[in-house]
Scaffold this motif. Structure first.
Motif, short mmCIF file in Angstrom:
data_model
loop_
_atom_site.label_atom_id
_atom_site.label_comp_id
_atom_site.label_asym_id
_atom_site.label_seq_id
_atom_site.Cartn_x
_atom_site.Cartn_y
_atom_site.Cartn_z
N GLN A 148 2.14 -3.01 1.19
CA GLN A 148 1.27 -2.15 1.97
C GLN A 148 2.07 -1.26 2.91
O GLN A 148 1.81 -0.06 3.05
CB GLN A 148 0.27 -2.99 2.77
CG GLN A 148 -0.73 -2.17 3.57
CD GLN A 148 -1.72 -3.05 4.31
OE1 GLN A 148 -1.74 -4.28 4.13
NE2 GLN A 148 -2.55 -2.43 5.15
N SER A 169 3.86 1.42 0.91
CA SER A 169 2.94 2.47 0.46
C SER A 169 2.61 3.44 1.60
O SER A 169 2.59 4.66 1.40
CB SER A 169 1.67 1.81 -0.08
OG SER A 169 0.72 2.79 -0.46
N GLU A 170 2.37 2.91 2.80
CA GLU A 170 2.04 3.78 3.93
C GLU A 170 3.22 4.68 4.29
O GLU A 170 3.05 5.89 4.53
CB GLU A 170 1.62 2.93 5.13
CG GLU A 170 0.32 2.18 4.92
CD GLU A 170 -0.04 1.34 6.13
OE1 GLU A 170 0.70 1.42 7.15
OE2 GLU A 170 -1.04 0.61 6.07
N LYS A 195 2.57 -8.99 -0.13
CA LYS A 195 1.40 -8.17 0.08
C LYS A 195 1.59 -7.21 1.24
O LYS A 195 1.32 -6.00 1.15
CB LYS A 195 0.19 -9.07 0.31
CG LYS A 195 -1.10 -8.32 0.58
CD LYS A 195 -2.24 -9.28 0.83
CE LYS A 195 -3.53 -8.52 1.15
NZ LYS A 195 -4.66 -9.45 1.43
N GLU A 196 2.08 -7.73 2.38
CA GLU A 196 2.30 -6.88 3.55
C GLU A 196 3.44 -5.89 3.31
O GLU A 196 3.38 -4.75 3.79
CB GLU A 196 2.60 -7.75 4.78
CG GLU A 196 1.46 -8.65 5.21
CD GLU A 196 0.25 -7.85 5.64
OE1 GLU A 196 0.43 -6.70 6.12
OE2 GLU A 196 -0.88 -8.35 5.51
#
Length: 463
Positions: free
Chosen positions: A376, A379-380, A372-373
């Motif tokens: 994220q 994506s950033e 999950k991290e």
């Protein structure tokens, strides 16, 4: 017991039994000799020029990491009984070479040319170059130190500091300002003499140039470690390698990667150490293209683009030809210039009882929280890259995403700088900590399981 494979080509005139007896024991350090099949050079079999005409004997040891290239070169120097040996190696291997020489050949003298006292050491050698030497002396220098010299500046005569009155210091002709560049050494267009001088600023001189001009023939053997890193034609390190090699009657090249696949990668290494066969083939020092024509291959493609203009008064369309060098080397290059003066070694050639080596790739899924991290963060960083389109940021993004799964035990800062509107813009992103010291990831749990199974079956494991 360590194994030594020495080059019997470097010792013409010595019998195999004599060499084995000589190297069987060197001051308490037992060395097991294991000779490969002897390959006599072409010139010793009657073909080509004699060694007296070539003025240089070149040998190459190409081996995997761990086969003992360093100790092989030292053992070969022991057999040759030279007066002085010069070792040129990467800067981080200077101390390693000194240590290996002192352990393998304790009687030999070891001098470092990689420190501040290098000029004094080389000056003392120049003054005592004709003195008899009963025990070989090894001089070790890093390739970075060998290339460095004093800075230079152009020398021009002016009248009352007027630029238009600039004259050459040799023939006093006016300077051709169209060809003058303050960052390029100026050569007078009239007298063809250099109009620059070296500035005494750092108190150093190019050791490679000094050896070439003043110490030619003083050294009996030149050893060049990791020679594949000196393949450049116009690099300072490559020129230093060529200058030092030209002053050596015997040259030994050590490397684990002799060629990078393209023919130009090996051209200057061969030419700087043994140019005579290429001269016979009428290949000049700067004629890399001719060398590729002989021993390489090119690919030419014609590209016709839709936006190219048609010919104005004839039928036809403009095309673009793209020519590139292919990673291909002719077997003739190996037969004519390499194989008769090279030994290729693997670990299996010098050790009889090596365990089997197998590589296995095991794919392990990320922990749910880590995944999950990671998604994220990716994506950033991807959004930032799509916005900025910076290749510098792309390398930072790739490195950060590769490291994050193995560094999720702590917070880390991802930093990069770039120029925006002539101002330096700095961005910082902090990764999130996912695991603590008492938490094992899926990857670590699998590693522990593999080690336990291996120890249960064999009893030993190394991580």
């Amino acid at each position: 017991m360590p194994v030594v494979v020495a080059d019997i080509e470097a010792c013409p005139g010595l019998s195999r039994d004599h060499i084995c007896r000589s190297i069987a024991h060197i001051d308490g350090r037992d060395l097991q000799c294991r000779w490969l099949k002897m390959r006599r050079p072409l010139i010793e079999r009657g073909g080509g020029k004699s060694p007296q005409h070539c003025h240089q004997t070149v040998h190459r040891i190409v081996g995997e990491m761990g086969v003992g290239k360093t100790i092989t070169a030292i053992a070969t120097a022991y057999l040759l009984k030279p007066r002085r040996v010069l070792v040129m190696c990467p800067p981080h291997l200077v101390r390693k070479w000194e240590r290996e020489i002192m352990i393998t050949y304790p009687e030999a003298g070891v001098f470092r040319l990689n420190n501040k006292g290098a000029l004094k050491t080389i000056s003392d050698l120049y003054r005592n170059r004709n003195n008899p030497v009963f025990v070989p002396d090894f001089y070790v220098i890093g390739r970075e130190r060998a290339k460095l010299s004093e800075p230079w500046q152009n020398v021009i005569f002016y009248y009352k500091k007027m630029r238009s009155s600039g004259k050459c210091p040799n023939c006093f002709s006016h300077i051709d300002w169209d060809k003058f560049n303050s960052r390029k050494k100026y050569i007078c267009s009239i007298c063809k003499q250099p109009a620059y001088q070296f500035v005494k600023k750092y108190g150093r001189w190019s050791i490679a140039d000094f050896i070439k001009r003043k110490l030619k023939g003083v050294f009996d053997l030149g050893i060049f470690d990791e020679v594949h890193e000196l393949k450049g034609g116009d690099t300072a390190q490559g020129n230093a390698f060529g200058a030092i090699a030209s002053a050596m009657p015997r040259v030994m090249n050590l490397t684990g990667t002799y060629n990078g696949g393209y023919p130009e990668n090996i051209f200057y290494i061969l030419y700087r150490t043994r140019p005579y066969p290429f001269i016979e083939e009428r290949i000049g020092y700067r004629e890399v293209d001719r060398f590729i024509d002989f021993y390489g291959a090119r690919e030419t493609k014609e590209k016709k683009a839709e936006d190219y203009e048609d010919h104005a008064v004839s039928r036809g369309r403009k095309t673009k030809r793209i020519t590139k060098v292919l990673p291909v080397i002719s077997p003739a290059l190996i037969g004519r210039h390499i194989i008769d003066r090279a030994i290729f070694l693997r670990l299996s050639d010098i050790a009889d009882s090596l365990p089997e080596y197998n590589e296995e790739l095991i794919n392990i899924k990320m922990d749910p929280e880590l995944r999950k991290e990671y998604d994220q963060l990716a994506s950033e960083l991807r959004d930032i890259f799509n916005k900025k389109r910076s290749l510098g940021f792309y390398s930072v993004m790739a490195q950060a995403l590769l490291q994050y799964p193995d560094s999720a035990y702590e917070e880390r800062r991802i930093k990069w700088k770039e120029m925006e509107n002539r101002e330096i813009f700095e961005c910082v992103r902090t990764t999130k900590q996912v695991f603590d010291e008492n938490t094992y990831s899926y990857k670590e749990k699998e590693l522990v399981r593999i080690i336990k199974d291996h120890r249960r079956q064999i009893g030993r494991a190394h991580v």
